[in-house]
Design a protein around this motif. Structure first.
Motif, mmCIF file in Angstrom:
data_model
loop_
_atom_site.group_PDB
_atom_site.id
_atom_site.type_symbol
_atom_site.label_atom_id
_atom_site.label_comp_id
_atom_site.label_asym_id
_atom_site.label_seq_id
_atom_site.Cartn_x
_atom_site.Cartn_y
_atom_site.Cartn_z
ATOM 1 N N LEU A 281 0.829 -1.206 0.000
ATOM 2 C CA LEU A 281 0.000 0.000 0.000
ATOM 3 C C LEU A 281 0.865 1.258 0.000
ATOM 4 O O LEU A 281 0.590 2.217 -0.738
ATOM 5 C CB LEU A 281 -0.920 -0.015 1.223
ATOM 6 N N GLU A 282 1.919 1.261 0.824
ATOM 7 C CA GLU A 282 2.799 2.429 0.845
ATOM 8 C C GLU A 282 3.448 2.640 -0.509
ATOM 9 O O GLU A 282 3.499 3.775 -1.015
ATOM 10 C CB GLU A 282 3.891 2.253 1.909
ATOM 11 N N LYS A 283 3.950 1.581 -1.093
ATOM 12 C CA LYS A 283 4.615 1.711 -2.390
ATOM 13 C C LYS A 283 3.636 2.195 -3.458
ATOM 14 O O LYS A 283 4.008 2.967 -4.357
ATOM 15 C CB LYS A 283 5.226 0.367 -2.799
ATOM 16 N N ARG A 284 2.390 1.763 -3.350
ATOM 17 C CA ARG A 284 1.372 2.166 -4.328
ATOM 18 C C ARG A 284 0.972 3.631 -4.137
ATOM 19 O O ARG A 284 0.971 4.423 -5.081
ATOM 20 C CB ARG A 284 0.149 1.270 -4.171
ATOM 21 N N LEU A 285 0.629 4.007 -2.901
ATOM 22 C CA LEU A 285 0.124 5.355 -2.635
ATOM 23 C C LEU A 285 1.227 6.405 -2.679
ATOM 24 O O LEU A 285 0.955 7.590 -2.904
ATOM 25 C CB LEU A 285 -0.572 5.404 -1.273
ATOM 26 N N CYS A 286 2.476 5.989 -2.464
ATOM 27 C CA CYS A 286 3.600 6.940 -2.440
ATOM 28 C C CYS A 286 4.545 6.724 -3.618
ATOM 29 O O CYS A 286 5.708 7.136 -3.581
ATOM 30 C CB CYS A 286 4.340 6.845 -1.115
ATOM 31 N N TYR A 287 4.055 6.057 -4.658
ATOM 32 C CA TYR A 287 4.722 6.000 -5.957
ATOM 33 C C TYR A 287 6.125 5.389 -5.912
ATOM 34 O O TYR A 287 7.021 5.807 -6.637
ATOM 35 C CB TYR A 287 4.778 7.408 -6.579
ATOM 36 N N GLY A 288 6.304 4.410 -5.028
ATOM 37 C CA GLY A 288 7.577 3.696 -4.965
ATOM 38 C C GLY A 288 8.651 4.371 -4.152
ATOM 39 O O GLY A 288 9.815 3.947 -4.179
ATOM 40 N N ALA A 289 8.297 5.424 -3.402
ATOM 41 C CA ALA A 289 9.293 6.096 -2.557
ATOM 42 C C ALA A 289 9.840 5.119 -1.523
ATOM 43 O O ALA A 289 9.114 4.229 -1.047
ATOM 44 C CB ALA A 289 8.657 7.297 -1.853
ATOM 45 N N PRO A 290 11.099 5.253 -1.137
ATOM 46 C CA PRO A 290 11.672 4.370 -0.113
ATOM 47 C C PRO A 290 10.846 4.374 1.162
ATOM 48 O O PRO A 290 10.361 5.418 1.601
ATOM 49 C CB PRO A 290 13.067 4.973 0.121
ATOM 50 N N PHE A 291 10.705 3.192 1.756
ATOM 51 C CA PHE A 291 9.836 2.992 2.916
ATOM 52 C C PHE A 291 10.699 2.717 4.143
ATOM 53 O O PHE A 291 11.535 1.817 4.146
ATOM 54 C CB PHE A 291 8.905 1.812 2.635
ATOM 55 N N TYR A 292 10.463 3.498 5.189
ATOM 56 C CA TYR A 292 11.254 3.474 6.433
ATOM 57 C C TYR A 292 10.327 3.035 7.562
ATOM 58 O O TYR A 292 9.364 3.728 7.882
ATOM 59 C CB TYR A 292 11.783 4.888 6.664
ATOM 60 N N VAL A 293 10.605 1.870 8.166
ATOM 61 C CA VAL A 293 9.683 1.320 9.158
ATOM 62 C C VAL A 293 10.323 1.191 10.537
ATOM 63 O O VAL A 293 11.511 0.897 10.656
ATOM 64 C CB VAL A 293 9.124 -0.055 8.715
ATOM 65 N N LEU A 294 9.533 1.432 11.551
ATOM 66 C CA LEU A 294 9.934 1.209 12.947
ATOM 67 C C LEU A 294 9.410 -0.168 13.332
ATOM 68 O O LEU A 294 8.258 -0.335 13.708
ATOM 69 C CB LEU A 294 9.337 2.272 13.855
ATOM 70 N N GLY A 295 10.257 -1.166 13.227
ATOM 71 C CA GLY A 295 9.792 -2.546 13.406
ATOM 72 C C GLY A 295 9.411 -3.114 12.051
ATOM 73 O O GLY A 295 10.258 -3.215 11.171
ATOM 74 N N PRO A 296 8.115 -3.396 11.830
ATOM 75 C CA PRO A 296 7.009 -3.311 12.782
ATOM 76 C C PRO A 296 7.165 -4.264 13.981
ATOM 77 O O PRO A 296 7.717 -5.358 13.842
ATOM 78 C CB PRO A 296 5.792 -3.716 11.949
ATOM 79 N N ILE A 297 6.660 -3.805 15.114
ATOM 80 C CA ILE A 297 6.643 -4.623 16.323
ATOM 81 C C ILE A 297 5.406 -5.512 16.255
ATOM 82 O O ILE A 297 4.273 -5.025 16.158
ATOM 83 C CB ILE A 297 6.638 -3.722 17.570
ATOM 84 N N VAL A 298 5.615 -6.834 16.273
ATOM 85 C CA VAL A 298 4.552 -7.761 15.889
ATOM 86 C C VAL A 298 3.699 -8.282 17.048
ATOM 87 O O VAL A 298 2.741 -9.024 16.831
ATOM 88 C CB VAL A 298 5.134 -8.955 15.085
ATOM 89 N N THR A 299 4.067 -7.920 18.271
ATOM 90 C CA THR A 299 3.221 -8.234 19.421
ATOM 91 C C THR A 299 3.503 -7.199 20.501
ATOM 92 O O THR A 299 4.610 -6.652 20.573
ATOM 93 C CB THR A 299 3.478 -9.651 19.966
ATOM 94 N N ASP A 300 2.514 -6.926 21.324
ATOM 95 C CA ASP A 300 2.627 -5.851 22.313
ATOM 96 C C ASP A 300 3.038 -6.330 23.706
ATOM 97 O O ASP A 300 3.123 -5.515 24.632
ATOM 98 C CB ASP A 300 1.275 -5.119 22.427
ATOM 99 N N ILE A 301 3.305 -7.606 23.876
ATOM 100 C CA ILE A 301 3.467 -8.137 25.238
ATOM 101 C C ILE A 301 4.895 -8.574 25.560
ATOM 102 O O ILE A 301 5.116 -9.395 26.443
ATOM 103 C CB ILE A 301 2.498 -9.320 25.478
ATOM 104 N N ALA A 302 5.881 -7.985 24.864
ATOM 105 C CA ALA A 302 7.266 -8.420 25.105
ATOM 106 C C ALA A 302 8.187 -7.274 25.507
ATOM 107 O O ALA A 302 9.298 -7.163 24.984
ATOM 108 C CB ALA A 302 7.804 -9.125 23.870
#
Length: 433
Positions: A281-302
């Motif tokens: 979705l990011e690549k589609r809506l932002c026309y292939g701009a480089p994507f910078y992610v924090l994590g993603p953190i896949v569970t909240d209990i650790a």
């Protein structure tokens, strides 16, 4: 031909010295790299004043890069300790360092950081605004915010996180959502509070053209911050997150029209099954701009282990096309990270990035793994240590319980499978006594 930014040069068909360096690092033809930069799919954050920089590319077809966050806070105003973290990050070959200092006069620390660091430097000017301007949040004007951006640009910052996408439309979507964790972006929360207290539009959105002019002058890459990123798996992929992403896509095009390079920031907390769709979705809506992610953190209990939850999400995100991973340390959600926390966060992120590069077929990504496998087969411990992501830890583990049998480790001893098969293939008798 003259040019102002890396993107402008690329559009004019110019190969800059930074492009040549990055092309060599990435084993990519210069012309292909130039085309990717011209189209916004790769960025080389390189402020004209950052003289110690060793340029790096972020984006399509390149190795996944990692970022280390550090900086002082009101509770821990120890500049020396943060510089120790900076030196460690450089020693581990980290490509990016973000100074998130939010206390006192940060200019001397950042000046020293930029002079010392060969890694690209990023900041979030919103964090620095209150201390820099010595004003309460409500009293800060839109022009004040622009002054902070210009100050950071003049210092030599290579990229800046600017939360320009959280405008009035995005806030309407946020208020309609039943989130558990509301707004967890520090910069996003400050802008939201400023907008609510003053009744004004987001200054970074309203005066976006002026922001771009400042960034263009110093060739600063804009990292468009995701103020409405999810802070829990409950809130991921909701209307607020997507509404802001739509706005960020529009802002991406406007930046490119001014020859300003763009990175788009993404979540956040997110269940594994949503990661691939979010990258697409990011690549589609932002026309292939480089994507910078924090994590993603896949569970909240650790808590205490979020460098692991983040590395899991980061490896998956990057394997589907994310380009830039922000490290997370074991101290996430708990306290300012120590030097040891920073080391663990760096290693976890480097593992995630490398695993993703293997999965997406980045040039030569597997070479080091093949060399490690060959060294393991030959039981060449020194070579294994030299190829390890964390040579120091690998060596310490091995030497903490040394084997009695030279060509093995203390787990298997003489029953080491490598030893057994190597001897057998050589026609030697396998003996245990």
């Amino acid at each position: 031909m003259e040019y102002q930014t890396q993107m402008e040069a690329a559009k004019k068909g110019i190969i800059t010295k930074e492009m040549s360096i990055v092309a060599k690092k990435e084993n990519m033809k210069e012309e292909k790299l130039r085309e990717l930069i011209a189209n916004g799919k790769v960025v080389i954050p390189a402020n004209i004043h950052h003289k110690s920089l060793s340029p790096e590319g972020i984006g399509e077809g390149l190795k996944t890069k990692i970022n280390v966050n550090l900086g002082i806070s009101g509770d821990c105003p120890e500049y020396e300790k943060e510089m120790e973290k900076v030196k460690m990050a450089n020693d581990y070959g980290v490509e990016s360092i973000m100074d998130l200092s939010n206390y006192g006069k940060t200019h001397p620390f950042r000046e020293k950081l930029i002079d010392f660091s060969k890694a690209m430097i990023g900041t979030v000017p919103m964090y620095d605004a209150i201390g820099y301007l010595e004003k309460e949040l409500k009293e800060i004007t839109a022009q004040d915010f622009l002054k902070v951006i210009e100050a950071h640009a003049k210092e030599g910052v290579d990229f800046m996180t600017i939360h320009a996408g959280i405008n009035r439309r995005a806030i309407e979507s946020f208020k309609s959502c039943e989130r558990l964790t509301n707004i967890v972006s520090r910069g996003g929360s400050l802008i939201f509070a400023w907008m609510e207290m003053t009744g004004n539009e987001n200054p970074f959105y309203e005066y976006y053209d002026e922001v771009l002019e400042i960034l263009r002058e110093y060739d600063v890459t804009i990292s468009i911050g995701d103020a409405l990123r999810p802070g829990s798996i409950h809130d991921s992929s909701d209307a607020a997150q997507i509404a802001e992403l739509i706005e960020i896509g529009k802002l991406t095009k406007r930046a490119w029209e001014r020859d300003v390079q763009v990175i788009v920031e993404g979540p956040g907390h997110m269940a594994i099954n949503e990661i691939a769709a979010n990258v697409t979705l990011e690549k589609r809506l932002c026309y292939g701009a480089p994507f910078y992610v924090l994590g993603p953190i896949v569970t909240d209990i650790a808590p205490g282990y979020d460098h692991i939850t983040s590395a899991i999400g980061g490896a998956i995100a990057a394997s589907y096309g994310a380009d830039f991973l922000c490290y997370v340390t074991p101290a996430e959600h708990l306290r300012l990270p120590s030097v040891e926390d920073v080391r663990e966060g760096i290693i976890a992120s480097k593992i995630a990035a490398h695993a993703a590069d293997i999965a997406k077929g980045v040039s030569n990504a597997r070479d080091r793994d093949y060399k490690m496998s060959d060294a393991r087969c030959r039981l060449d411990w020194e070579e294994m240590f030299s190829l390890a992501i964390d040579e120091k830890k690998a060596r310490e583990y091995f030497e903490s319980l040394p084997p009695t049998e030279k060509n093995s480790c203390s787990m298997c001893g003489k029953m080491c499978a490598m030893r057994t098969v190597n001897k057998t293939l050589k026609g030697e008798e396998v003996k245990f006594f």
